[in-house]
Design a protein around this motif. Structure first.
Motif, short mmCIF file in Angstrom:
data_model
loop_
_atom_site.label_atom_id
_atom_site.label_comp_id
_atom_site.label_asym_id
_atom_site.label_seq_id
_atom_site.Cartn_x
_atom_site.Cartn_y
_atom_site.Cartn_z
N VAL A 265 0.86 -1.19 0.00
CA VAL A 265 0.00 0.00 0.00
C VAL A 265 0.89 1.23 0.00
N ASP A 266 0.67 2.14 -0.97
CA ASP A 266 1.53 3.33 -1.03
C ASP A 266 1.02 4.42 -0.09
N SER A 267 1.72 5.53 -0.09
CA SER A 267 1.41 6.63 0.84
C SER A 267 0.06 7.28 0.56
N GLU A 268 -0.48 7.07 -0.64
CA GLU A 268 -1.77 7.65 -0.98
C GLU A 268 -2.93 6.68 -0.75
N GLY A 269 -2.61 5.53 -0.19
CA GLY A 269 -3.66 4.58 0.13
C GLY A 269 -4.09 3.70 -1.04
N ILE A 270 -3.22 3.56 -2.04
CA ILE A 270 -3.54 2.67 -3.17
C ILE A 270 -2.80 1.35 -2.96
N ILE B 65 -7.09 -9.70 -1.47
CA ILE B 65 -8.10 -8.73 -1.90
C ILE B 65 -8.97 -8.32 -0.73
N ASN B 66 -9.35 -9.29 0.08
CA ASN B 66 -10.19 -8.99 1.24
C ASN B 66 -9.48 -8.07 2.22
N GLN B 67 -8.18 -8.27 2.34
CA GLN B 67 -7.38 -7.40 3.21
C GLN B 67 -7.45 -5.95 2.72
N ALA B 68 -7.36 -5.77 1.40
CA ALA B 68 -7.43 -4.41 0.84
C ALA B 68 -8.83 -3.82 0.99
N ILE B 69 -9.85 -4.65 0.80
CA ILE B 69 -11.23 -4.16 0.88
C ILE B 69 -11.57 -3.71 2.29
N THR B 70 -11.13 -4.48 3.27
CA THR B 70 -11.52 -4.20 4.67
C THR B 70 -10.63 -3.17 5.36
N ASP B 71 -9.55 -2.77 4.72
CA ASP B 71 -8.65 -1.77 5.30
C ASP B 71 -9.16 -0.38 4.93
N ASP B 72 -9.62 0.36 5.93
CA ASP B 72 -10.18 1.69 5.68
C ASP B 72 -9.15 2.65 5.08
N ALA B 73 -7.88 2.37 5.29
CA ALA B 73 -6.83 3.25 4.76
C ALA B 73 -6.64 3.08 3.26
#
Length: 715
Positions: free
Chosen positions: A10-15, A42-50
């Protein structure tokens, strides 16, 4: 979480970037372990509010090459477990579509099958224009169809007509074609940073809703809204009828994919995915699909990679080859070599004849030019690879010779002697003979250890198979180099030990002989031809007899001193057809068919007077006779050592004879019918029609020992 196949950052802009990089594999493939890890990531990315957006990318030269077909072939769980697995996959992909975060597929290289399906579930697709970049749903080529939403997303993106065409034809699209059709949203140059472009889209334009989740959505090219199929029912009916005309119901995956598209069109996407999954399960568990996967993906791919090449020999490359004989076969051989980047000396008795062979190449390329598949510059470069000649001295610099003159042993022997006077003693000499034993031809050679058979099939540029024929004195080093050569020109080799007719010509002869025999028995010729196509053969035995030419068939049989009583009778039948009735073949316009100029060919109407029609006939028996004749003789090839392995018979029969692929090939056919059923039917045919349908004792023993298991392969 420790990631073995999927990288996550995950980069500094939240992507978030989810990168496929399957361990211990040259390509990214989808199976239980890689998909489980992908969905957890993918689920980790979806559930991470950041995380504000997601990019799916690849660390390899391709995006995702598709599903692991060996996994499907060996799938040993229940239908319910398979359905649940597919629905779990759909649940995760739908969660990705509806998560409220923009998801981008950064497609470099191949995105095929399941890889394409993952891309379709993204909100935006960027694809590289690299020359080896293709996207498509290609599962039908191996007896399956898309099972992770591909049919339903294609339908909602392309409309029914293109969806059916692209999926059933396993069409692979370039980046430019995919952009035009709307399968991808953006294309980029190979040198561009595709992941950075994906991030830029998320930052500046990112949206997170799929069109089909809009309540007002309509399928493109139709008046259809969700729950409506009026207006396209007729189109689907026509498609179904055309598919049956082509497949005769032998390919369940084609029937099932059309059903999945049709019934899925009437539903919301979530219900449509259930429909697709249900039809996919039925397809995967069919014996036809297992046969097609085993034959087309496992056996043919193994052969194409040279798995049968003798061990311990370095790969040999060829820079220039000589082709002697510029007829259709010789010209075709020269063509495929030039296409592979190999220089060719195309020799005939005169430069004019050699040039006519070169003209054949030009004509084929001009057809491609008209369809936009090549350019004038590429054609010129290709033709420059072929030097025409009438002189043996031009063959002196070649590192492989292929003789491709017509089937005349004396002529071939003369050419061998004359050619060996000018070529280096280390050069391999190959004959393209289709019937004359290589050991017999090698007697005229001063170096029989370098003499081998390379039996190409016509038209050479389209037919993938090459029989590599080993004579008694052919050395293993020559065989290994010949295998390298066949693979280098993009063909599929099978090793065949010497004998008249080798494998394909011999076995295909049984198909032709049985067709002509049934004609003389009074089975209507139209029935023979139609049943042949119905069982899955591309051409009927009577039509192919005319293509080969009845006079040539008679000449070949007349040179064989080991004819069976049935073949002796058949030879006399050919004499009668040729001498009494003046029917010889297509070339003369008068064979088993008539060939009126400018009109469609038709079966000669007088056969019913010469061979009075039977009062009744059994279509199933007609089909079984045609196939059993080939299968039993193919087994005899295996039993006598002409072939080394059953899979060589299956590969050779599918690629060389057009044997129905849904059966798996000539050896797999025994298990397709059922081993016990095959034995019983064989005995019945033997009692009615003679010894040609008698199973060898060793085959009876194999069937007995197999019990309820497969005779040749575990799966």
């Amino acid at each position: 979480m420790i990631n073995k196949h999927i990288k996550y950052s995950v980069d500094s802009e939240g992507i978030a970037v989810v990168t496929w990089d399957v361990a211990d594999s040259p390509v990214n493939i989808m199976n239980e372990s890689t998909m489980a890890e992908f969905f957890l990531t993918i689920n980790q990315a979806i559930t991470d509010d950041a995380v504000k957006g997601i990019v799916i990318a690849s660390a390899k030269k391709d995006f995702i090459a598709g599903g692991d077909l060996k996994w499907f072939l060996n799938y040993d769980k229940s239908k319910k477990e398979c359905f649940d697995m597919l629905m779990q996959t759909n649940t995760y992909l739908r969660k990705m579509e509806t998560c409220g975060k923009p998801v981008v597929a950064a497609i470099n290289g191949l995105a095929l099958g399941g890889g394409c399906e993952i891309a379709l579930a993204c909100h935006h697709r960027i694809m590289s224009t690299h020359s080896k970049s293709y996207i498509g749903l290609v599962e039908c080529s191996v007896g399956l169809f898309p099972g992770a939403g591909g049919t339903q997303r294609f339908l909602r993106m392309l409309g029914p007509q293109k969806t059916i065409q692209y999926i059933t034809q396993s069409k692979k699209l370039t980046a430019e074609q995919a952009l035009k059709d709307g399968l991808v949203d953006e294309i980029c140059n190979p040198e561009d940073d595709i992941v950075m472009l994906a991030k830029d889209w998320i930052r500046t334009k990112g949206t997170s809703m799929q069109p089909w989740d809009n309540k007002k959505f309509k399928v493109p090219g139709t008046p259809m809204g969700v729950g409506q199929i009026s207006g396209v029912t007729e189109f689907f009916s026509v498609s179904n009828a055309m598919a049956y005309k082509t497949t005769h119901g032998n390919l369940p995956h084609i029937k099932n994919v059309l059903s999945a598209i049709y019934y899925g069109a009437a539903c919301h996407i979530d219900k449509a995915l259930e429909v697709e999954a249900s039809y996919f399960v039925d397809t995967l568990f069919s014996k036809e699909t297992k046969n097609i996967i085993r034959a087309s993906f496992i056996f043919i791919n193994d052969a194409a990679r040279g798995k049968s090449k003798p061990k311990g020999y370095d790969r040999v490359s060829f820079k220039k080859i000589g082709v002697i004989g510029a007829g259709m076969m010789g010209a075709g051989i020269a063509y495929v070599n030039a296409k592979a980047g190999i220089d060719v000396v195309l020799k005939d008795v005169s430069v004019a004849k050699a040039e006519s062979g070169k003209d054949y190449i030009k004509i084929q390329e001009q057809k491609k030019l008209q369809n936009g598949y090549t350019t004038e510059d590429k054609i010129d470069a290709l033709l420059q690879k072929v030097k025409t000649s009438a002189s043996n001295t031009d063959l002196a610099s070649c590192d492989l010779i292929i003789e491709a003159v017509f089937e005349n042993e004396k002529l071939k022997n003369t050419i061998t002697v004359e050619t060996e006077k000018v070529i280096n003693e280390t050069v391999i000499y190959a004959s393209n003979t289709s019937t004359i034993p290589i050991t017999q031809l090698a007697k005229s050679s001063s170096r029989p250890d370098k003499f081998i058979g390379l039996h190409f099939f016509s038209p050479v540029e389209k037919m993938r198979l090459v029989e590599v024929i080993v004579g008694k004195e052919t050395c293993e080093k020559t065989l290994a180099a010949a295998m390298d050569y066949v693979i280098a020109i993009g063909k599929v080799p099978i090793i065949v030990n010497d004998g008249r007719g080798f494998f394909t010509s011999r076995v295909f002869g049984k198909f032709i002989n049985e067709g002509i025999t049934m004609l003389t028995e009074g089975v209507p010729p139209a029935v023979i031809e139609n049943v042949a196509r119905k069982i899955g053969m591309p051409v009927g035995p009577l039509a192919i007899s005319d293509e080969i030419n009845l006079k040539l068939m008679l000449a070949i049989m007349s040179e064989d001193s080991n004819l069976t009583p049935h073949e002796i009778n058949l030879r006399q039948t050919l004499v009668t057809i040729i001498e009494t009735h003046g029917r010889t073949g297509k070339k003369e316009g008068r064979g088993l068919y008539d060939y009126p100029k400018g009109e469609k060919k038709s079966i000669w109407k007088e056969w019913s007077k010469i061979y009075p029609p039977q009062a009744s006939y059994d279509e199933e028996e007609v089909g079984k006779r045609l196939l059993f004749a080939m299968v039993i003789d193919a087994y005899k090839c295996l039993d006598s050592g002409v072939l080394q392995e059953p899979k060589d018979a299956d590969v050779g029969s599918i690629l060389g004879l057009g044997f129905p692929i849904h059966t798996g090939g000539v050896m797999s056919y025994i298990d397709y019918v059922g081993a016990k059923e095959f034995a019983l039917y064989s005995a019945e045919l033997e009692s009615k029609y003679g010894a040609r349908f008698k199973m060898p004792e060793s085959l009876k023993e194999r069937i007995k020992n197999a019990g309820n298991n497969r005779v040749f392969y575990e799966n």
